[in-house]
Design an enzyme around this catalytic site. Structure first.
Site, mmCIF file in Angstrom:
data_model
loop_
_atom_site.group_PDB
_atom_site.id
_atom_site.type_symbol
_atom_site.label_atom_id
_atom_site.label_comp_id
_atom_site.label_asym_id
_atom_site.label_seq_id
_atom_site.Cartn_x
_atom_site.Cartn_y
_atom_site.Cartn_z
ATOM 1 N N GLY A 41 36.318 25.923 41.415
ATOM 2 C CA GLY A 41 35.493 25.517 40.282
ATOM 3 C C GLY A 41 35.967 26.074 38.959
ATOM 4 O O GLY A 41 37.146 26.351 38.756
ATOM 5 N N ASP A 79 36.331 16.114 47.880
ATOM 6 C CA ASP A 79 35.811 17.484 47.936
ATOM 7 C C ASP A 79 36.563 18.333 46.910
ATOM 8 O O ASP A 79 37.776 18.539 47.041
ATOM 9 C CB ASP A 79 35.989 18.076 49.336
ATOM 10 C CG ASP A 79 35.178 17.316 50.381
ATOM 11 O OD1 ASP A 79 34.022 16.975 50.083
ATOM 12 O OD2 ASP A 79 35.715 17.052 51.474
ATOM 13 N N LEU A 80 35.857 18.820 45.907
ATOM 14 C CA LEU A 80 36.471 19.542 44.801
ATOM 15 C C LEU A 80 37.277 20.753 45.285
ATOM 16 O O LEU A 80 36.760 21.619 45.983
ATOM 17 C CB LEU A 80 35.392 20.009 43.815
ATOM 18 C CG LEU A 80 35.884 20.750 42.570
ATOM 19 C CD1 LEU A 80 36.756 19.851 41.709
ATOM 20 C CD2 LEU A 80 34.693 21.279 41.772
ATOM 21 N N ASP A 81 38.563 20.780 44.896
ATOM 22 C CA ASP A 81 39.472 21.888 45.199
ATOM 23 C C ASP A 81 39.617 22.143 46.699
ATOM 24 O O ASP A 81 39.905 23.262 47.128
ATOM 25 C CB ASP A 81 39.011 23.184 44.502
ATOM 26 C CG ASP A 81 39.016 23.060 42.992
ATOM 27 O OD1 ASP A 81 39.813 22.264 42.456
ATOM 28 O OD2 ASP A 81 38.207 23.743 42.336
ATOM 29 N N GLU A 82 39.427 21.103 47.507
ATOM 30 C CA GLU A 82 39.516 21.250 48.960
ATOM 31 C C GLU A 82 40.664 20.433 49.549
ATOM 32 O O GLU A 82 40.839 20.399 50.773
ATOM 33 C CB GLU A 82 38.203 20.797 49.625
ATOM 34 C CG GLU A 82 37.001 21.676 49.325
ATOM 35 C CD GLU A 82 36.931 22.885 50.231
ATOM 36 O OE1 GLU A 82 37.795 23.031 51.103
ATOM 37 O OE2 GLU A 82 36.013 23.709 50.048
#
Length: 283
Positions: free
Chosen positions: A200, A225-228
């Site tokens: 984040g 999926d954020l930063d995944e």
């Protein structure tokens, strides 16, 4: 002059795969310049990358036709790339332009073999750089109300330019689930943290607050999926208690630039293969 190709493939592992593929390539008059393979024991899948040259009269279609009996026999997922063709990329950037500038420099000196089809930004800060480099620049301000519309414009730009890859070089906007899904495997991001730690916003400040002794950067494919997304490349550097949060940020800029450039190079050279939520990266 001979033609250069790169073949990547994956399939369930069993005896005879390498022999079958190389036999068909030899029948085309191909000469293998580089070969890498990896057997994932958990999934029992074989991943393979072969770079080869073929006589000038042999086209990409000819190679694909020759390989079809083998790909059908082993139920392979394959990709054959004409390595003589310069890939096209779109660079997306916000206000922090260090990663973008590093990419442009590495292209200029020939370390990265790519053509920048466009630079897209939600700010005007990099317009002068794009003009100096002779690259089309698109300033598309993104708001909550127009996000879907701007992303459709981005899809059109990818289509119109024939871009092979989109690079988020510190582009500080989260792509929608729809766009991330539609362009899966074709969007690379640089995250200013050694994932999976400190996801984040403001990860360096998060790291500073936790008193970490190592900071880093991670380049990965973008997913909903954020930063995944599947990780391609990472690097770390030691920090100390005497450093400020701003020192962390300054140190991180260099790491980000290097990591992103290496990830882009490996992707463009077909050295990265997706394996579920992970990647196989052939050096």
């Amino acid at each position: 002059m001979p033609s250069n190709f790169t073949l990547t493939l994956s399939c369930e592992d069993r005896p005879g795969i390498v022999a079958a593929v190389t036999t068909e390539l030899a029948a085309c008059g191909a000469n293998i310049a580089e070969s890498n393979q990896f057997w994932d024991r958990q999934s029992n899948r074989l991943f393979m990358r072969i770079a080869f040259t073929a006589p000038e009269k042999i086209s990409r279609d000819d190679v694909e036709r020759s390989l079809k009996p083998v790909t059908d026999r082993f139920d392979m997922k394959t990709k054959l790339v004409d390595s003589d063709r310069k890939p096209k990329i779109i660079i997306m950037v916000s206000k922090f332009d260090h990663a973008m500038l590093h990419l442009l420099y590495q292209i200029r000196v020939g370390w990265l073999n790519a053509e920048v089809a466009a630079i897209v930004s939600n700010h005007e800060d990099s317009a002068a750089t794009a003009k100096l480099e002779g690259i089309p620049y698109y300033h598309w301000k993104v708001t909550k109300e127009n996000k879907a519309e701007q992303e459709e414009r981005l899809i059109e730009l990818v289509r119109d330019t024939g871009a092979d890859l989109m690079i988020l070089a510190r582009y500080m906007q989260v792509l929608s689930d729809n766009l991330s899904t539609r362009l899966f495997g074709k969007v690379i991001n640089i995250h200013h943290s050694f994932l999976p730690s400190f996801k984040g916003a403001k990860p360096y400040h998060q790291a500073f607050d936790r008193g970490v002794k190592l900071i880093g950067a991670t380049s990965h494919y973008v997913t909903p999926d954020l930063d995944e997304g599947p990780i391609i490349e990472q690097e770390t550097e030691r920090v100390t208690h005497a450093m400020t949060a701003d020192d962390f940020v300054a140190t991180g800029r260099d790491i980000e630039s290097r990591v992103l450039a290496r990830a882009v190079k490996m992707h463009l050279e077909c050295r990265v293969m997706l394996n579920g939520h992970k990647t196989i990266v052939f050096s």
